[in-house]
Write a protein that holds these residues in place. Structure first.
Motif, short mmCIF file in Angstrom:
data_model
loop_
_atom_site.label_atom_id
_atom_site.label_comp_id
_atom_site.label_asym_id
_atom_site.label_seq_id
_atom_site.Cartn_x
_atom_site.Cartn_y
_atom_site.Cartn_z
N LEU A 85 0.84 -1.20 0.00
CA LEU A 85 0.00 0.00 0.00
C LEU A 85 0.88 1.25 0.00
O LEU A 85 1.96 1.25 0.58
N LEU A 86 0.40 2.31 -0.64
CA LEU A 86 1.08 3.59 -0.52
C LEU A 86 0.79 4.17 0.86
O LEU A 86 -0.16 3.76 1.52
N SER A 87 1.61 5.14 1.28
CA SER A 87 1.40 5.75 2.60
C SER A 87 0.15 6.64 2.60
O SER A 87 -0.16 7.25 1.58
N SER A 100 -5.43 3.48 7.45
CA SER A 100 -5.56 2.30 6.58
C SER A 100 -6.50 2.59 5.42
O SER A 100 -6.21 2.25 4.27
N GLU A 101 -7.62 3.25 5.75
CA GLU A 101 -8.59 3.58 4.69
C GLU A 101 -7.96 4.48 3.64
O GLU A 101 -8.11 4.26 2.43
N LYS A 102 -7.26 5.52 4.11
CA LYS A 102 -6.65 6.49 3.17
C LYS A 102 -5.55 5.82 2.35
O LYS A 102 -5.39 6.12 1.16
N ALA A 103 -4.79 4.94 2.99
CA ALA A 103 -3.72 4.24 2.27
C ALA A 103 -4.33 3.41 1.14
O ALA A 103 -3.84 3.40 0.00
N ARG A 120 -5.68 5.77 -1.66
CA ARG A 120 -4.57 6.32 -2.45
C ARG A 120 -4.01 5.28 -3.41
O ARG A 120 -3.70 5.56 -4.56
N THR A 121 -3.85 4.05 -2.88
CA THR A 121 -3.29 2.99 -3.71
C THR A 121 -4.23 2.68 -4.87
O THR A 121 -3.79 2.52 -6.01
N GLN A 163 -6.28 4.69 -6.29
CA GLN A 163 -6.25 5.79 -7.28
C GLN A 163 -4.96 5.82 -8.08
O GLN A 163 -4.97 6.02 -9.29
N ILE A 164 -3.82 5.68 -7.38
CA ILE A 164 -2.52 5.96 -8.03
C ILE A 164 -1.82 4.70 -8.53
O ILE A 164 -1.23 4.70 -9.61
N ARG A 165 -1.87 3.63 -7.75
CA ARG A 165 -1.16 2.39 -8.11
C ARG A 165 -2.04 1.16 -7.90
O ARG A 165 -1.73 0.28 -7.10
N PRO A 166 -3.17 1.09 -8.66
CA PRO A 166 -4.06 -0.07 -8.46
C PRO A 166 -3.34 -1.40 -8.72
O PRO A 166 -3.73 -2.42 -8.17
N ASP A 167 -2.27 -1.36 -9.53
CA ASP A 167 -1.52 -2.60 -9.82
C ASP A 167 -0.98 -3.24 -8.54
O ASP A 167 -0.86 -4.46 -8.46
N LEU A 168 -0.66 -2.41 -7.52
CA LEU A 168 -0.11 -2.97 -6.28
C LEU A 168 -1.13 -3.86 -5.56
O LEU A 168 -0.76 -4.80 -4.86
N LEU A 169 -2.40 -3.53 -5.74
CA LEU A 169 -3.45 -4.29 -5.03
C LEU A 169 -3.62 -5.69 -5.63
O LEU A 169 -4.16 -6.57 -4.99
N ASP A 170 -3.13 -5.85 -6.87
CA ASP A 170 -3.24 -7.18 -7.51
C ASP A 170 -2.09 -8.10 -7.13
O ASP A 170 -2.15 -9.29 -7.36
N GLU A 171 -1.01 -7.49 -6.56
CA GLU A 171 0.17 -8.31 -6.23
C GLU A 171 -0.07 -9.10 -4.96
O GLU A 171 -0.71 -8.59 -4.05
N PRO A 172 0.49 -10.32 -4.89
CA PRO A 172 0.34 -11.06 -3.64
C PRO A 172 1.07 -10.31 -2.51
O PRO A 172 2.10 -9.70 -2.77
#
Ligand code: ADE
Length: 228
Positions: free
Chosen positions: A174-176, A208-211, A214-215, A217-226
């Motif tokens: 997650l982004l900060s 946690s919610e904001k992180a 943000r993720t 919005q900006i880096r949805p690809d990170l949410l797909d990574e294990p």
């Protein structure tokens, strides 16, 4: 931990590795960083370290002989856990790679020319190749400084607040979340009330919610990574 860096332009590494947290880590003895000038291992009177590529083409290629002399000398003195070559044609640096490297005892980093090194260096000595991103720098020095910085700040005791390195962006995919400091009101721009509330479980929940937002919005690809 000890990090040795081999470079044809060591001056480029001096400043980034002699300030702030890295400097403090060295002063505390938590990280030992040694920079080796490849030119000192160069061939002949002119201390030659590079040559034109066989088969033609633009640019100069770092020769194997000076690098071999330098690496062999270092390897004779200690065992290296990894010998890393910084190059754009490699897997991209990620937080888990830095995390793993921060647990090692001795690391050797070779900063290349932008055109690269003789392939035989890579075949014979290199155990890991790392790029810092899909763009090409003039040399690997800044990439080596970035890798070193990302490793050293993770060594226990280097950052004052023990938890802070672990709550960085990327540690949990997650982004900060947004952060604020005084004043709580800058010309009508107010800090979210929750952060002033003293209710720490609620603050953690908000962060946690904001992180997550943000993720997304900006880096949805990170949410797909294990998760790591
Ligand atoms: N040397 C030149 N460009 C580089 C990059 N993107 N990563 C690592 N080393 C490099």
């Amino acid at each position: 931990m000890r990090i040795d860096i081999i470079s044809a332009t060591p001056e480029v590494l001096e400043s980034p590795l002699n300030h702030s947290i890295i400097k403090r880590a060295k002063e505390k003895g938590l990280a030992k960083i040694f920079i080796h000038d490849l030119r000192e291992y160069g061939m002949g009177n002119y201390r030659q370290i590079d040559d034109t590529p066989f088969g033609g083409g633009a640019g100069m290629v770092l020769m194997i002989e000076p690098i071999s002399k330098c690496i062999e000398g270092l390897k004779n003195q200690r065992l290296y856990d990894e010998i890393i070559y910084m190059t754009p044609d490699a897997k991209t640096l990620t937080q888990p790679i830095s995390n793993a490297l921060s647990l090692k005892k001795n690391i050797l980093i070779l900063a290349g020319h932008y055109k690269g090194v003789d392939q035989r260096v890579r075949d014979k000595y290199i155990t890991k190749e790392i790029s810092i991103g899909d763009y090409v720098l003039t040399g690997g020095e800044l990439a080596a400084a970035i890798l070193t910085d990302s490793i050293v700040r993770l060594i226990p005791g280097v950052i004052g607040d023990e938890t802070s390195a672990l709550t960085d962006s990327f540690q949990d995919n997650l982004l900060s979340p947004p952060i604020y400091t005084r004043p709580s009101d800058f010309k009508g721009m107010k800090v979210p009330n929750i952060l002033l509330s003293g209710n720490f479980p609620k603050i953690d929940e908000w962060r946690s919610e904001k992180a997550f937002e943000r993720t997304q919005q900006i880096r949805p690809d990170l949410l797909d990574e294990p998760s790591k």
